[in-house]
Design a protein around this motif. Structure first.
Motif, mmCIF file in Angstrom:
data_model
loop_
_atom_site.group_PDB
_atom_site.id
_atom_site.type_symbol
_atom_site.label_atom_id
_atom_site.label_comp_id
_atom_site.label_asym_id
_atom_site.label_seq_id
_atom_site.Cartn_x
_atom_site.Cartn_y
_atom_site.Cartn_z
ATOM 1 N N LEU A 99 0.838 -1.207 0.000
ATOM 2 C CA LEU A 99 0.000 0.000 0.000
ATOM 3 C C LEU A 99 0.869 1.253 0.000
ATOM 4 N N ALA A 100 1.818 1.307 0.943
ATOM 5 C CA ALA A 100 2.681 2.492 1.045
ATOM 6 C C ALA A 100 3.515 2.649 -0.226
ATOM 7 N N ALA A 101 4.006 1.525 -0.743
ATOM 8 C CA ALA A 101 4.862 1.590 -1.923
ATOM 9 C C ALA A 101 4.099 2.156 -3.116
ATOM 10 N N PRO A 114 9.891 14.722 0.875
ATOM 11 C CA PRO A 114 10.436 14.589 2.227
ATOM 12 C C PRO A 114 10.006 13.293 2.920
ATOM 13 N N LEU A 115 8.744 12.884 2.691
ATOM 14 C CA LEU A 115 8.292 11.655 3.349
ATOM 15 C C LEU A 115 9.037 10.443 2.806
ATOM 16 N N PHE A 155 2.003 -4.708 10.321
ATOM 17 C CA PHE A 155 0.825 -4.201 9.627
ATOM 18 C C PHE A 155 0.895 -2.685 9.452
ATOM 19 N N LEU A 156 1.918 -2.054 10.052
ATOM 20 C CA LEU A 156 2.072 -0.609 9.925
ATOM 21 C C LEU A 156 3.310 -0.261 9.092
ATOM 22 N N ALA A 157 3.724 -1.174 8.239
ATOM 23 C CA ALA A 157 4.802 -0.912 7.270
ATOM 24 C C ALA A 157 6.067 -0.376 7.932
ATOM 25 N N VAL B 38 1.946 5.851 7.745
ATOM 26 C CA VAL B 38 1.985 7.092 8.529
ATOM 27 C C VAL B 38 1.768 6.783 10.007
ATOM 28 N N LEU B 39 0.768 5.943 10.283
ATOM 29 C CA LEU B 39 0.493 5.562 11.672
ATOM 30 C C LEU B 39 1.723 4.910 12.295
#
Lengths: 286, 312
Positions: A99-101, A114-115, A155-157, B38-39
């Motif tokens: 998801l993040a990727a 920046p993130l 689960f929070l990458a 983010v969390l």
């Protein structure tokens, strides 16, 4: 030097020497593994005293003792605990990291640069900098001595290495596919699930395998979060042998070691192509 | 299906009219996709970092509330705790031996496999195998037995067992790390394969021998990959734990010679319940790794060569 046979011969010998050298190096490197296998089948009096790699007879009772378990906990329980933790971690990493990727590789949003830089920096962050407060948080939540601290972070990458790996892979996919999907009316969610995700499979498999193996082998996190013997994993059960100095415990200890390595070996044999290529692609491209 | 000939603006043309809305929708969608990360970044990374910095200025045992002691932990660490310095020196020695050894082995094997036509896949996997197994407690226990008094290495070299000798036990741990050279090897090999053959041909035409080609073509072309491996393996080596724990039966012995930094941190925090002290140790580790990484990046400007910078 006009005849080709004259030229070819020294080249061939070079090849042979190269293979001989590589095989010799492999023999030395794989010796500890052969030793482990041999020792797990040795009777107690041959473990240390004998110089032979091969036992005089196969002592299957080591495996019988190992299968009985450690600290009155059956080996099936230990195995189930290990599988639960590794399985949960795999699920968590594959979902959250992909998801993040996708957001980093394909979507536009404020502070993306920046993130992304911050995400890359967390790959280098030593685990110990966050270890104690994480422990305190899980302690406050009453989750120490449960599997949650070992599974929930996945689960929070939190394993940025895999986010990076999947980003690298997604960047290589042709953009035209998503654009075509968009013209056909796909929103970002549908194009993620139906177009991008299926194509990302090799990277997801790599993530899954590495997560499984690293979680299975992880010792430190399990050591600090779990202390009930019946919650132990195979790795933690082996820890009780760390202090053991008597040779009588050696056979069963190494039998248990072999059992603990077996899933990794099977994973490795089944997926080595993904493993090796996944690792190779992480260091290239920029 | 190939639409590459059409410029990107033209490709978007049909969607130009309702462009505004999907654009904003995408921004919203991006945050949905990012939300787990983010969390995690806030709750499990940034917040813990801030808390551990705060705790490093306190006395805290997990049970009673933290007591502010200012720089006490740091002062004690640097001036009154010989075991702390011991762990620092041990870790530095370990990093300085294990990382160069591991990278050298990785490079040599990658070079050997590079031009191979047959068996490359087999060797690549076989040399990689120890890297996956070696991180386990199982192999760490094997290591202790093999390097123990009466173990294989003792029988072979008459060493009398490295595990029990203060000067040698750390070397056994470093060898376990070096043995796991698979990951950097695979990355080197992939890097070597991306060097265009024309460069070698051109160098050969100019009269460069094998060694000259290695120095003038291979090393500069491989330097980004070498740098990547160096940074990653160095950071990892600073955090070594499991092999030192197993080899020394969890105690860091003999005579604290395998008491690596993280093991002493574990000992202070989770065995002795000095969480404040351990937090201070963690922050020093963070700073040291940050400084080492920054120094590596800075020096890299003079030796890392990015050939493809222009076309990116």
């Amino acid at each position: 030097m006009t005849s080709t046979t004259v030229v070819r011969k020294p080249v061939r010998w070079g090849r042979v020497a190269l293979h001989v050298g590589c095989l010799a190096a492999l023999l030395v490197m794989l010796y500890p593994l052969a030793w482990l296998l041999a020792t797990s089948l040795k009777p107690a009096d041959e473990v240390i005293a004998s110089l032979d790699l091969l036992p005089s007879h196969l002592e299957w009772s080591n495996y019988k003792t190992a299968l009985d378990g450690v600290n009155d906990v059956s080996i099936w329980r230990l195995l189930a605990n290990s599988l639960l933790i590794a399985g949960g971690a795999v699920l968590g990493n594959v979902i959250s990291c992909s998801l993040a990727a996708y957001a980093f590789a394909r979507l536009r949003f404020r502070f993306r640069g920046p993130l992304f830089a911050f995400m890359i920096a967390t790959i280098m962050l030593p685990h110990h900098a966050v270890l104690i407060p994480q422990y305190i948080i899980f302690n406050q939540l009453g989750l120490v001595n449960t599997y949650w601290p070992l599974i929930l972070p996945k689960f929070l990458a939190t394993e940025a290495f895999f986010v990076f790996l999947i980003v690298q892979f997604m960047r290589g996919l042709p953009r035209e596919l998503e654009e075509a999907a968009r013209i056909d009316g796909c929103g970002p969610f549908r194009s993620f699930f139906q177009v991008v995700l299926p194509l990302t499979r090799p990277a997801l498999i790599t993530t899954a395998i590495f997560t499984f193996i690293w979680t299975w082998n992880d010792f430190f996190t399990q050591l600090i979060y779990l202390f009930d013997p019946d919650k132990f994993t195979l790795t933690l059960a082996l820890r009780s042998f760390v202090d053991a100095s008597s040779t009588s415990a050696f056979g069963p200890m190494f039998a248990l070691s072999v059992i603990a390595l077996l899933p990794i070996v099977l994973f490795f044999l089944a997926f080595q192509r993904f493993l090796v290529e996944g690792m190779a692609s992480s260091g290239l491209k920029g | 299906m190939t639409t590459t000939a059409i410029p990107p603006e033209a490709r978007n043309a049909p969607a130009a009219a309702p462009k505004r809305r999907p654009q904003r929708e995408r921004e919203g969608a991006a945050w949905v996709f990012l939300s787990p990360w983010v969390l995690g970044a806030i709750v499990l990374t940034l917040l813990p970092m801030a808390v551990s910095l705060y705790l490093s200025f306190t006395d805290y045992d997990l049970f009673s509330p933290p007591k502010w002691v200012g720089l006490r932990n740091y002062v004690q660490m640097f001036t009154e705790d010989p075991r702390y310095w011991r762990s620092v020196v041990t870790t530095l020695m370990y990093v300085l031996v294990a990382v160069p050894l591991q990278l050298a082995l990785a490079l040599v094997v990658a070079l050997a496999l590079k031009g191979m036509k047959r068996g490359k896949g087999f060797y690549r996997s076989a040399f990689y195998a120890p890297s996956l197994l070696g991180a386990s407690m199982s192999i760490a226990l094997v290591w202790r037995a093999v390097f123990n008094d009466g173990g294989t290495v003792d029988n072979l070299l008459g060493t009398g067992g490295w595990v029990n000798k203060p000067g040698w036990a750390l070397l056994a741990v470093a060898l376990l790390t070096a043995w796991q050279f698979g990951a950097p090897m695979v990355i080197f090999l992939a890097g070597l394969q991306q060097i265009p053959a024309e460069l070698y041909e051109a160098a050969a035409v100019d009269g460069a021998g094998k060694w000259r080609q290695f120095l003038s073509v291979t090393v500069p072309m491989l330097s980004p990959v070498l740098f990547f491996n160096l940074v990653l393996q160095t950071i990892q080596a600073f955090q070594v734990f499991t092999p030192a724990f197993a080899v020394s039966a969890g105690k860091g012995g003999p005579a604290d010679s395998t008491l690596v930094y993280t093991m002493y941190l574990y000992d202070r925090g989770f065995v002795a319940s000095h969480m404040g002290y351990a937090s201070a140790m963690a922050w020093v580790l963070l700073l040291v790794i940050g400084i080492v990484t920054a120094v590596l990046f800075r020096t890299s400007r003079s030796w890392v060569f990015y050939a493809s910078e222009g076309d990116r």
